[in-house]
Design a protein around this motif. Structure first.
Motif, short mmCIF file in Angstrom:
data_model
loop_
_atom_site.label_atom_id
_atom_site.label_comp_id
_atom_site.label_asym_id
_atom_site.label_seq_id
_atom_site.Cartn_x
_atom_site.Cartn_y
_atom_site.Cartn_z
N PHE A 274 23.56 -0.99 1.71
CA PHE A 274 22.58 -2.00 1.31
C PHE A 274 21.19 -1.68 1.83
CE2 PHE A 274 26.74 -3.94 1.80
CZ PHE A 274 26.91 -4.57 0.58
N LEU A 275 20.21 -1.98 1.01
CA LEU A 275 18.82 -1.97 1.43
C LEU A 275 18.30 -3.40 1.34
CD1 LEU A 275 16.05 0.55 0.92
CD2 LEU A 275 15.58 -1.81 0.21
N LEU A 276 17.75 -3.89 2.43
CA LEU A 276 17.16 -5.22 2.47
C LEU A 276 15.65 -5.07 2.31
CD1 LEU A 276 19.90 -5.35 4.08
CD2 LEU A 276 18.94 -7.32 5.25
N TYR A 277 15.10 -5.63 1.24
CA TYR A 277 13.65 -5.56 1.03
C TYR A 277 13.06 -6.87 1.52
CZ TYR A 277 9.31 -3.80 -0.86
OH TYR A 277 8.03 -3.32 -0.99
N LEU A 278 12.44 -6.80 2.70
CA LEU A 278 12.01 -7.99 3.43
C LEU A 278 10.51 -8.21 3.26
CD1 LEU A 278 14.04 -7.23 6.68
CD2 LEU A 278 14.69 -8.75 4.81
N ARG A 279 10.12 -9.45 2.97
CA ARG A 279 8.72 -9.78 2.72
C ARG A 279 8.00 -9.94 4.06
NH1 ARG A 279 8.62 -11.26 -2.64
NH2 ARG A 279 6.49 -10.50 -2.51
N GLN A 280 7.74 -8.81 4.71
CA GLN A 280 7.15 -8.78 6.05
C GLN A 280 5.97 -7.81 6.10
OE1 GLN A 280 10.67 -7.42 8.14
NE2 GLN A 280 11.28 -9.50 8.66
N GLU A 281 5.08 -7.95 5.14
CA GLU A 281 3.93 -7.04 5.03
C GLU A 281 3.17 -6.94 6.35
OE1 GLU A 281 1.78 -4.36 3.10
OE2 GLU A 281 2.77 -5.71 1.68
N GLY A 282 2.80 -5.72 6.72
CA GLY A 282 1.99 -5.52 7.91
C GLY A 282 2.67 -5.90 9.20
N ARG A 283 3.96 -5.58 9.33
CA ARG A 283 4.75 -6.01 10.48
C ARG A 283 4.66 -7.52 10.68
NH1 ARG A 283 2.48 -1.49 13.06
NH2 ARG A 283 1.45 -2.82 14.60
N GLY A 284 4.61 -8.23 9.56
CA GLY A 284 4.68 -9.69 9.60
C GLY A 284 3.36 -10.41 9.60
N ILE A 285 2.21 -9.68 9.60
CA ILE A 285 0.92 -10.38 9.67
C ILE A 285 0.29 -10.59 8.29
CG2 ILE A 285 0.52 -9.50 12.00
CD1 ILE A 285 -1.62 -7.63 10.84
N THR B 29 0.81 -1.21 0.00
CA THR B 29 0.00 0.00 0.00
C THR B 29 0.85 1.26 0.00
OG1 THR B 29 -0.20 -0.25 2.40
CG2 THR B 29 -2.03 -1.05 1.04
N GLY B 30 1.94 1.26 0.76
CA GLY B 30 2.78 2.45 0.84
C GLY B 30 3.84 2.53 -0.25
N ASP B 31 4.54 1.43 -0.50
CA ASP B 31 5.65 1.44 -1.45
C ASP B 31 5.16 1.55 -2.90
OD1 ASP B 31 7.30 1.03 0.73
OD2 ASP B 31 7.59 -1.11 0.34
N VAL B 32 4.05 0.90 -3.21
CA VAL B 32 3.58 0.81 -4.59
C VAL B 32 2.42 1.77 -4.86
CG1 VAL B 32 2.61 -0.71 -6.36
CG2 VAL B 32 4.33 -1.59 -4.75
N LEU B 33 1.44 1.80 -3.96
CA LEU B 33 0.22 2.56 -4.21
C LEU B 33 0.26 3.97 -3.65
CD1 LEU B 33 -2.39 -0.26 -3.47
CD2 LEU B 33 -1.39 0.40 -5.66
N GLY B 34 1.31 4.28 -2.88
CA GLY B 34 1.46 5.64 -2.37
C GLY B 34 0.55 5.98 -1.21
N SER B 35 0.09 4.98 -0.47
CA SER B 35 -0.78 5.22 0.68
C SER B 35 -0.12 6.17 1.67
CB SER B 35 -1.12 3.91 1.39
OG SER B 35 -1.74 4.15 2.64
N GLU B 36 -0.90 7.09 2.21
CA GLU B 36 -0.42 8.01 3.23
C GLU B 36 -0.79 7.57 4.64
OE1 GLU B 36 -1.76 11.95 2.11
OE2 GLU B 36 0.07 12.22 0.92
N TYR C 129 -3.70 -8.97 3.86
CA TYR C 129 -5.12 -8.95 4.19
C TYR C 129 -5.32 -8.59 5.66
CZ TYR C 129 -6.97 -10.87 -0.20
OH TYR C 129 -7.36 -11.05 -1.51
N ALA C 130 -4.52 -9.19 6.53
CA ALA C 130 -4.64 -8.90 7.96
C ALA C 130 -4.30 -7.44 8.24
CB ALA C 130 -3.75 -9.83 8.78
N LYS C 131 -3.34 -6.88 7.50
CA LYS C 131 -3.01 -5.47 7.68
C LYS C 131 -4.22 -4.60 7.35
CE LYS C 131 -0.59 -2.95 4.69
NZ LYS C 131 0.56 -2.37 3.93
N LEU C 132 -4.92 -4.93 6.28
CA LEU C 132 -6.09 -4.15 5.90
C LEU C 132 -7.23 -4.35 6.90
CD1 LEU C 132 -5.91 -4.67 2.05
CD2 LEU C 132 -5.31 -2.63 3.33
N ASP C 133 -7.33 -5.55 7.47
CA ASP C 133 -8.29 -5.76 8.56
C ASP C 133 -7.94 -4.86 9.74
OD1 ASP C 133 -9.57 -7.70 7.06
OD2 ASP C 133 -8.54 -9.37 8.04
N ALA C 134 -6.63 -4.75 10.02
CA ALA C 134 -6.19 -3.89 11.12
C ALA C 134 -6.50 -2.43 10.82
CB ALA C 134 -4.69 -4.08 11.37
N TYR C 135 -6.40 -2.03 9.56
CA TYR C 135 -6.76 -0.66 9.19
C TYR C 135 -8.23 -0.38 9.55
CZ TYR C 135 -2.58 0.46 6.38
OH TYR C 135 -1.31 0.76 5.97
N ALA C 136 -9.09 -1.35 9.27
CA ALA C 136 -10.50 -1.16 9.59
C ALA C 136 -10.71 -0.97 11.09
CB ALA C 136 -11.31 -2.36 9.09
#
Length: 218
Positions: free
Chosen positions: A106-117, A78-85, A120-127
């Motif tokens: 170095f930049l490590l791009y880690l597959r840890q969406e939503g602090r690891g959850i 949401t933030g890196d690609v879609l520009g979410s604020e 989909y769960a991140k978007l549930d947390a947004y709600a």
């Protein structure tokens, strides 16, 4: 760090190194040497980007000069690609690429969406945040941890390219604590800027107040 994590392999190996030109929406460009790995503990497809003169930075570190600048950056669609604020992830990624390109590191791009959850769960947390919970309480209300990220794979990736000590580009003290526990020496913590918007100020304040992120929101 999970208390009941399964045994983890000690060494990862580089499987691919390829140069990728980068261009951000504001026109900033950079070149990255992108590394993929074998034998990562969680079997996910994490990336390490060598930016700027990272080879010289490594050589200087081995001679006793300052360590390379490194940012572990958690994936945020949401933030890196879609520009979410709603978060500061996109601006932090853009800032990190420029700063590391100048310093070498170095930049490590880690597959840890939503602090690891997960996404989909991140978007549930947004709600739930829209109903008044802060970012950490929302995760807990979903039956998840406040922050489920583990940085063992980050340490694996750094060691695989010969990095033993770093200057950590992050506001998050847990990253420094975990990397140190996994054998990476953090010689300095370098904060990122505070990327504040009307949509993320409550989120940033929670990170500052609840988990001691280095953030000046004044």
């Amino acid at each position: 760090m999970p208390e009941n994590s399964s045994p983890q392999p000690l060494e990862a190996r580089v499987r691919t190194q390829v140069q990728v030109p980068l261009r951000f929406a504001d026109g900033f460009t950079a070149s990255a040497d992108v590394f993929t790995f074998r034998n990562l503990a969680d079997r996910k497809e994490h990336l390490l980007l060598g930016l700027g003169d990272w080879q010289e930075s490594l050589a200087r570190a081995r001679e006793g000069f300052e360590a390379p600048l490194v940012r572990p950056h958690s994936e945020c669609l949401t933030g890196d690609v879609l520009g979410s604020e709603r978060c500061d992830c996109g601006p932090q990624l853009r800032e990190a690429v420029e700063r590391i390109s100048k310093a070498g590191g170095f930049l490590l791009y880690l597959r840890q969406e939503g602090r690891g959850i997960g996404l989909y769960a991140k978007l549930d947390a947004y709600a739930l945040q829209d109903d008044g919970l802060d970012t950490y309480a929302a995760n807990v209300a979903l039956g998840r941890g406040e922050d489920e990220r583990d940085y063992f794979v980050a340490a694996q990736m750094l060691r695989a390219v010969g990095v033993g000590s770093i200057r950590l580009l992050s506001n998050n003290p847990d990253k420094a604590r975990q990397l140190g526990a996994y054998g990476i020496t953090v010689t300095e913590r370098v904060p990122t800027a505070a990327h504040v918007s009307a949509a993320n100020v409550r989120y940033l304040a929670a990170k500052r107040d609840h988990t001691a992120h280095t953030l000046d929101l004044a």
